[in-house]
Design a protein around this motif. Structure first.
Motif, PDB file in Angstrom:
ATOM      1  N   THR A  64      48.944  45.481  42.905  1.00 19.30           N
ATOM      2  CA  THR A  64      48.194  45.365  41.650  1.00 19.30           C
ATOM      3  C   THR A  64      47.861  46.771  41.175  1.00 19.30           C
ATOM      4  OG1 THR A  64      46.019  45.305  42.749  1.00 19.30           O
ATOM      5  CG2 THR A  64      47.129  43.187  42.388  1.00 19.30           C
ATOM      6  N   PRO A  65      47.761  46.964  39.880  1.00 21.27           N
ATOM      7  CA  PRO A  65      47.353  48.286  39.367  1.00 21.27           C
ATOM      8  C   PRO A  65      45.996  48.725  39.918  1.00 21.27           C
ATOM      9  CG  PRO A  65      48.211  46.918  37.587  1.00 21.27           C
ATOM     10  CD  PRO A  65      48.084  46.024  38.784  1.00 21.27           C
ATOM     11  N   GLU A  66      45.100  47.747  40.149  1.00 26.04           N
ATOM     12  CA  GLU A  66      43.771  48.072  40.681  1.00 26.04           C
ATOM     13  C   GLU A  66      43.870  48.663  42.086  1.00 26.04           C
ATOM     14  OE1 GLU A  66      43.559  45.389  37.390  1.00 26.04           O
ATOM     15  OE2 GLU A  66      44.568  45.131  39.326  1.00 26.04           O
ATOM     16  N   ARG A  67      44.716  48.036  42.932  1.00 25.42           N
ATOM     17  CA  ARG A  67      44.873  48.565  44.300  1.00 25.42           C
ATOM     18  C   ARG A  67      45.509  49.947  44.280  1.00 25.42           C
ATOM     19  NH1 ARG A  67      46.018  43.257  46.474  1.00 25.42           N
ATOM     20  NH2 ARG A  67      44.315  42.692  47.866  1.00 25.42           N
ATOM     21  N   ALA A  69      45.342  52.135  41.888  1.00 29.81           N
ATOM     22  CA  ALA A  69      44.314  53.065  41.410  1.00 29.81           C
ATOM     23  C   ALA A  69      43.314  53.357  42.521  1.00 29.81           C
ATOM     24  CB  ALA A  69      43.598  52.474  40.194  1.00 29.81           C
ATOM     25  N   GLY A  70      42.963  52.326  43.313  1.00 26.59           N
ATOM     26  CA  GLY A  70      42.057  52.520  44.438  1.00 26.59           C
ATOM     27  C   GLY A  70      42.641  53.469  45.473  1.00 26.59           C
ATOM     28  N   GLU A 130      40.319  43.639  53.619  1.00 20.43           N
ATOM     29  CA  GLU A 130      40.704  44.407  52.432  1.00 20.43           C
ATOM     30  C   GLU A 130      40.557  45.913  52.678  1.00 20.43           C
ATOM     31  OE1 GLU A 130      41.859  45.265  48.462  1.00 20.43           O
ATOM     32  OE2 GLU A 130      42.021  43.419  49.645  1.00 20.43           O
ATOM     33  N   ASP A 254      34.189  53.841  42.349  1.00 19.77           N
ATOM     34  CA  ASP A 254      34.425  52.587  43.075  1.00 19.77           C
ATOM     35  C   ASP A 254      33.509  52.503  44.297  1.00 19.77           C
ATOM     36  OD1 ASP A 254      35.450  50.495  44.681  1.00 19.77           O
ATOM     37  OD2 ASP A 254      37.414  50.714  43.735  1.00 19.77           O
TER      38      ASP A 254
END
Length: 310
Positions: A64-67, A69-70, A130, A254
């Motif tokens: 995912t783009p979120e992961r 980015a994380g 996670e 974050d």
């Protein structure tokens, strides 16, 4: 009962599970069920098999783009943390007027925490599965630095050059492979990933048992006599995570990433500090002392840091 006290009890309960596993390893060595040879063999199994399996399994998550980015945020935060730790370790060793023969070991211990042996189990306990994705990425940077800058610290310019072949180890390989599979959204087929999951699941109990077994080999009375060890351990266990929380956490938005970073910053001195010190001709007795004191101290400070800073 106040919320802070309740939070402390919840975290302490989770850490107590790990402490009990450490006690099992300590008792196994004390009762001669395990010996140093068995401890070395289990350590090799952990480093070369179960941790790499855990790393690959933890990265088998949907892209995912979120992961992504994380992961980018964590890489940047990791670089900032290590840069700060290097500067702090140098300043502390100069301020305490550490003898040249001990300087490299003390700096190494402050910079490189036990993020392999203890980082994965503690993060899993505090944040769930996670978090392991991000701990694996943190360990990739850790391994690159420990096998390059870390060795330079311990050798102190005695002519032993960095060997790039040291970077060809299972931990780094697993992180690269796992991240490539993540980027490509490639899933490992059922029977294979199930086996990898089972192997990775052994990491937490095995790592804690090994930590306990290592502590049992240190003569306790000889481990606590050097005042510099106590100062360095306090800096490692409390000052570094507090500094990250105050100085750098506000920069990275974050809270989950910051939680993982603070947890990694709160780890005791790396277990392989002693092994590296022996291998590269540094002061292995001092290395044993700081590993012992910081590991015992972390059983108190990790719940404290988790409650106050997370």
């Amino acid at each position: 009962m106040s919320g802070t006290v309740m939070d402390l009890l919840v975290v302490a309960d989770q850490i107590l599970i790990l402490v009990l596993l450490i006690a099992v390893g300590y008792a196994a060595v004390s009762t001669k069920i395990m010996d140093p040879r068995a401890t070395r063999g289990l350590s090799a199994l952990l480093v070369n098999v179960t941790i790499p399996a855990l790393i690959i399994a933890s990265m088998q998550v949907p892209f995912t783009p979120e992961r992504l980015a994380g992961a980018e945020i964590l890489l940047l935060a990791t670089g900032v943390l290590f840069a700060f730790s290097f500067a702090l370790a140098w300043a502390v060793s100069k301020a305490m007027q550490v003898p040249p023969a001990e300087e490299g070991v003390l700096q190494f211990a402050i910079v490189f925490g036990n993020v392999g042996f203890m980082g994965f189990p503690v993060a899993l306990t505090l944040f769930g599965e996670e978090s392991l994705f991000y701990v694996a990425i943190f360990n990739l940077v850790f391994n690159i630095l420990v096998f390059s800058v870390g060795i330079a610290m311990l050798t102190g310019g005695r002519g032993k050059e960095f060997d790039p072949k040291l970077l060809a180890n299972p931990g780094i390989a697993a992180a690269i492979v796992g991240f490539a599979l993540f980027l490509g959204s490639i899933e490992i087929p059922g029977p294979f990933i199930d086996s990898i999951d089972l192997l990775g699941g052994v990491t937490t109990p095995l790592a804690m048992i090994i930590v306990g077994a290592m502590l049992a080999t240190f003569p306790a009375r000889e481990m606590v006599g050097n005042w510099r060890i106590w100062v360095a351990s306090a800096i490692l266990l409390l000052a570094v995570p507090a500094a990250y929380c105050c100085l750098f956490a506000p920069v990275f938005a974050d809270p989950f990433i910051n939680g993982v970073m603070i947890t990694m910053a709160a780890m005791p001195a790396a277990a392989n500090t002693v092994i590296f010190a022996e291998q590269y001709g540094a002061n292995s007795r001092l290395a044993s002392q700081i590993v012992f004191v910081s590991t015992i101290g972390s059983l108190v400070t990790i719940p404290l840091v988790a409650t106050v800073l997370l």
